[in-house]
Structure formats: C-alpha cells, structure tokens
Design a protein around this motif. Structure first.
Motif, mmCIF file in Angstrom:
data_model
loop_
_atom_site.group_PDB
_atom_site.id
_atom_site.type_symbol
_atom_site.label_atom_id
_atom_site.label_comp_id
_atom_site.label_asym_id
_atom_site.label_seq_id
_atom_site.Cartn_x
_atom_site.Cartn_y
_atom_site.Cartn_z
ATOM 1 N N LEU A 95 3.074 33.436 -33.988
ATOM 2 C CA LEU A 95 4.434 33.115 -34.450
ATOM 3 C C LEU A 95 4.409 31.822 -35.265
ATOM 4 N N THR A 96 5.403 31.683 -36.146
ATOM 5 C CA THR A 96 5.479 30.447 -36.935
ATOM 6 C C THR A 96 5.966 29.304 -36.050
ATOM 7 N N VAL A 97 5.836 28.104 -36.600
ATOM 8 C CA VAL A 97 6.332 26.921 -35.901
ATOM 9 C C VAL A 97 7.813 27.103 -35.585
ATOM 10 N N ASP A 98 8.572 27.548 -36.593
ATOM 11 C CA ASP A 98 10.008 27.711 -36.388
ATOM 12 C C ASP A 98 10.308 28.739 -35.293
ATOM 13 N N GLU A 99 9.563 29.852 -35.308
ATOM 14 C CA GLU A 99 9.794 30.888 -34.287
ATOM 15 C C GLU A 99 9.428 30.369 -32.893
ATOM 16 N N ASN A 100 8.321 29.629 -32.808
ATOM 17 C CA ASN A 100 7.931 29.048 -31.523
ATOM 18 C C ASN A 100 9.037 28.141 -30.991
ATOM 19 N N ARG A 130 7.201 20.177 -42.297
ATOM 20 C CA ARG A 130 6.305 20.709 -43.348
ATOM 21 C C ARG A 130 5.609 21.978 -42.887
ATOM 22 N N ARG A 131 5.371 22.088 -41.614
ATOM 23 C CA ARG A 131 4.617 23.210 -41.044
ATOM 24 C C ARG A 131 5.511 24.372 -40.609
ATOM 25 N N ARG A 132 6.768 24.235 -40.859
ATOM 26 C CA ARG A 132 7.773 25.186 -40.366
ATOM 27 C C ARG A 132 7.370 26.665 -40.452
ATOM 28 N N ARG A 133 6.818 27.028 -41.613
ATOM 29 C CA ARG A 133 6.501 28.448 -41.839
ATOM 30 C C ARG A 133 5.039 28.793 -41.523
ATOM 31 N N HIS A 134 4.294 27.785 -41.065
ATOM 32 C CA HIS A 134 2.905 28.063 -40.685
ATOM 33 C C HIS A 134 2.841 28.676 -39.294
ATOM 34 N N HIS A 135 1.751 29.400 -39.058
ATOM 35 C CA HIS A 135 1.594 30.004 -37.735
ATOM 36 C C HIS A 135 0.978 29.012 -36.757
ATOM 37 N N GLY A 136 1.251 29.256 -35.480
ATOM 38 C CA GLY A 136 0.749 28.366 -34.431
ATOM 39 C C GLY A 136 -0.748 28.131 -34.518
ATOM 40 N N HIS A 137 -1.500 29.213 -34.844
ATOM 41 C CA HIS A 137 -2.962 29.072 -34.838
ATOM 42 C C HIS A 137 -3.470 28.239 -36.020
ATOM 43 N N GLN A 138 -2.589 27.922 -36.981
ATOM 44 C CA GLN A 138 -3.015 27.114 -38.128
ATOM 45 C C GLN A 138 -2.861 25.608 -37.855
ATOM 46 N N LEU A 139 -2.317 25.267 -36.708
ATOM 47 C CA LEU A 139 -2.007 23.855 -36.454
ATOM 48 C C LEU A 139 -3.187 23.097 -35.854
ATOM 49 N N GLY A 142 -3.022 18.037 -32.345
ATOM 50 C CA GLY A 142 -1.864 17.145 -32.226
ATOM 51 C C GLY A 142 -0.565 17.855 -32.577
ATOM 52 N N GLU A 143 -0.629 18.701 -33.620
ATOM 53 C CA GLU A 143 0.577 19.438 -34.016
ATOM 54 C C GLU A 143 0.976 20.464 -32.954
ATOM 55 N N ARG A 144 -0.028 21.067 -32.345
ATOM 56 C CA ARG A 144 0.272 22.025 -31.271
ATOM 57 C C ARG A 144 0.950 21.343 -30.093
ATOM 58 N N GLN A 145 0.464 20.133 -29.812
ATOM 59 C CA GLN A 145 1.057 19.367 -28.722
ATOM 60 C C GLN A 145 2.529 19.087 -29.026
ATOM 61 N N MET A 146 2.783 18.664 -30.287
ATOM 62 C CA MET A 146 4.168 18.411 -30.707
ATOM 63 C C MET A 146 5.002 19.672 -30.554
ATOM 64 N N LEU A 147 4.423 20.786 -30.996
ATOM 65 C CA LEU A 147 5.162 22.048 -30.973
ATOM 66 C C LEU A 147 5.508 22.457 -29.536
ATOM 67 N N ALA A 148 4.534 22.312 -28.656
ATOM 68 C CA ALA A 148 4.767 22.695 -27.260
ATOM 69 C C ALA A 148 5.844 21.812 -26.627
ATOM 70 N N LEU A 149 5.747 20.520 -26.904
ATOM 71 C CA LEU A 149 6.747 19.595 -26.368
ATOM 72 C C LEU A 149 8.112 19.888 -26.985
ATOM 73 N N GLY A 150 8.088 20.109 -28.305
ATOM 74 C CA GLY A 150 9.331 20.391 -29.023
ATOM 75 C C GLY A 150 10.010 21.637 -28.482
ATOM 76 N N ARG A 151 9.212 22.672 -28.244
ATOM 77 C CA ARG A 151 9.784 23.918 -27.735
ATOM 78 C C ARG A 151 10.460 23.689 -26.383
ATOM 79 N N ALA A 152 9.810 22.870 -25.547
ATOM 80 C CA ALA A 152 10.423 22.565 -24.249
ATOM 81 C C ALA A 152 11.731 21.793 -24.454
ATOM 82 N N LEU A 153 11.747 20.880 -25.404
ATOM 83 C CA LEU A 153 12.930 20.031 -25.590
ATOM 84 C C LEU A 153 14.111 20.788 -26.190
ATOM 85 N N VAL A 154 13.823 21.850 -26.954
ATOM 86 C CA VAL A 154 14.909 22.656 -27.526
ATOM 87 C C VAL A 154 15.789 23.227 -26.401
#
Ligand code: ATP
Length: 239
Positions: A95-100, A130-139, A142-154
């Motif tokens: 999934l993309t960053v945005d979808e995650n 900037r990574r909004r449309r990139h897929h999770g596996h492209q990160l 550090g970006e994955r960590q941000m994404l995981a934390l961000g998803r929890a915070l949403v």
C-alpha cells in the motif's frame, strides 16, 4: 478521573501451554512515558501483545480508565484508544504511504476529525508528504518508523504501545523519534508504553522506568533515577 490511565495486575500470558508473563503488575500515569526495559526474553514484547489484545491473557486484570479490558478483541481495544506499533512496525509494503496512514483512521466515526488527524500527521512527519504516493516497501527504515507511528496517531490513541521503535535506525533518527514522543506527550497528553533494547535513549525520554525479568516486573522507578543511579543500573540492567 484518576491520574492513572492503565493499571495491570497479575497479568499471566504466553504461547500455547507455557506462560511467559507470570503475574505482571504495572501502573502507567496519564500523559506519561513509561520505558519497559530488561534482558532479551524477559517478556517485554509479550506484555505489549497482551495489552494490545493480539495475545489473549490467561489471567489478571488490564484496567484502562477504570474499565477492565482483559479479553477484549483488538478492534475494540483500538476503538477505546489503544494503539500498538509492533516490532518490525507492520507497515503494509503493497500500500502507499497515504493508504497506510488512512488505515489508521478507517474505523473512526468522526470522519472530519480523522481527516484533521491525517493532516496533522503529515505536518508532524514532513518527509512522508513527498513519499505520499510511494509504496511502503520503497521506504527507508526511518521513513517506515515514521509511517508506523503516524498510522497509530491518525487514530488519536490514548495509549500508544511502541515496540522497539529504535530497531535498525541511525542514532540521529532514534534521537528524533524520542524527542517526538516527548513533544506529543507534552502537547497532546499522549500516554506511551515504550519497549526498548536501547535502554539509555528509552530512559532519557521516559518519566517512569520499569524493569522486567523472567516474566515479571522486578523494579519500578523514576526513569532518571534508573538512568543515573549506578547501583540500580548494575543490579537490574547489567551496565
Ligand atoms: P526480546 O527483546 O528478545 O524480544 P522480550 O523481553 O521482548 O525480548 P519476548 O519477545 O516477550 O521477550 O519473549 C519472551 C519469551 O517468549 C521468550 O522465551 C520467547 O522465546 C518466547 N516467545 C516469544 N514469542 C513467541 C511465540 N510466538 N511463540 C512461542 N514463544 C514465544
């Protein structure tokens, strides 16, 4: 309203027939950061799994804001404000960053606030824009960590359970992550239970330090005391 958000008493949990947690007692104050430290195999990850509902405890009490939640399914715990960022972080690579990120708020009825929370996460983690449309596996890690934390915070959690957020990250990123947790605690009153191998950085950000050994909590102290008291450190942490 009590000052304690989470109270755990006599928690027993494990895998199959064998118990890993042998009666964990723990109290976490509202709006505080608690670092759970201890040797490999002490049961830290198992504790987070039991608290997040991914592992069903065999006995004990898990009280969040006065309600006993032991045995409550994961989806309901999420609705009650318990967010778990597991070791390895659980980002969905396809999934993309945005979808995650949106996944973190899908369950919320207040759609307007879910959108606001998403915007806030993008403000908090600028590189993700900037990574909004990139897929999770492209990160990067550090970006994955941000994404995981961000998803929890949403999901606007009340209790954030974080397992080894520093794993595989450069020291600079670890420091940034810890600083962010502190900012969130101060600005939103977020309560964090943090499991870390990186004991020094965990105790530097935490209010309370909890030492686990062989499936039990063997010591609880203000984090600064645990960090600065040589005798305590030698006795419980071996360094
Ligand atoms: P680490 O930092 O090494 O992960 P930990 O303190 O988080 O240590 P746990 O991961 O909770 O410890 O593991 C505690 C015990 O439970 C260990 O003996 C481990 O082998 C066992 N264990 C962990 N996960 C499982 C599993 N899925 N099935 C069976 N046993 C498990």
């Amino acid at each position: 309203m009590s000052d304690d958000l989470l109270t755990v008493r006599g928690l027993v949990a494990g895998y199959g027939a064998g118990a890993v947690l042998h009666g964990v007692d723990l109290t976490v104050a509202r709006g505080s950061i608690t670092a759970v430290v201890g040797a490999n195999g002490a049961g830290k990850t198992t504790l987070l799994r039991a608290l997040s509902g991914t592992l069903r405890p065999a006995a004990g009490r898990i009280v969040l804001d006065g309600a006993d939640l032991r045995g409550t399914p994961v989806e309901q715990l999420v609705r009650r404000g318990v967010a778990h960022v597991p070791e390895g972080r659980g980002v969905i690579g396809e999934l993309t960053v945005d979808e995650n990120l949106r996944l973190g708020g899908l369950w919320r009825r207040d759609r307007a606030d879910a959108r606001r929370a998403l915007d806030e996460v993008y403000q908090l983690f600028e590189p993700l824009v900037r990574r909004r449309r990139h897929h999770g596996h492209q990160l990067s890690g550090g970006e994955r960590q941000m994404l995981a934390l961000g998803r929890a915070l949403v999901g606007r959690p009340r209790l954030l359970l974080l397992d080894e957020p520093s794993l595989g990250l450069a020291p600079r990123v670890v420091a940034q992550t810890m600083a962010l947790l502190r900012r969130l605690r101060d600005s939103t009153g977020l309560t964090v239970l943090l499991v870390e191998q990186n004991v020094r950085s965990a105790l530097s950000v935490a209010d309370q330090g909890v030492v686990m050994s062989l499936g039990r909590v063997v010591h609880t102290a203000p984090a600064a005391r645990l960090r600065d008291d040589d005798d305590l450190r030698h006795a419980y942490l071996g360094f």
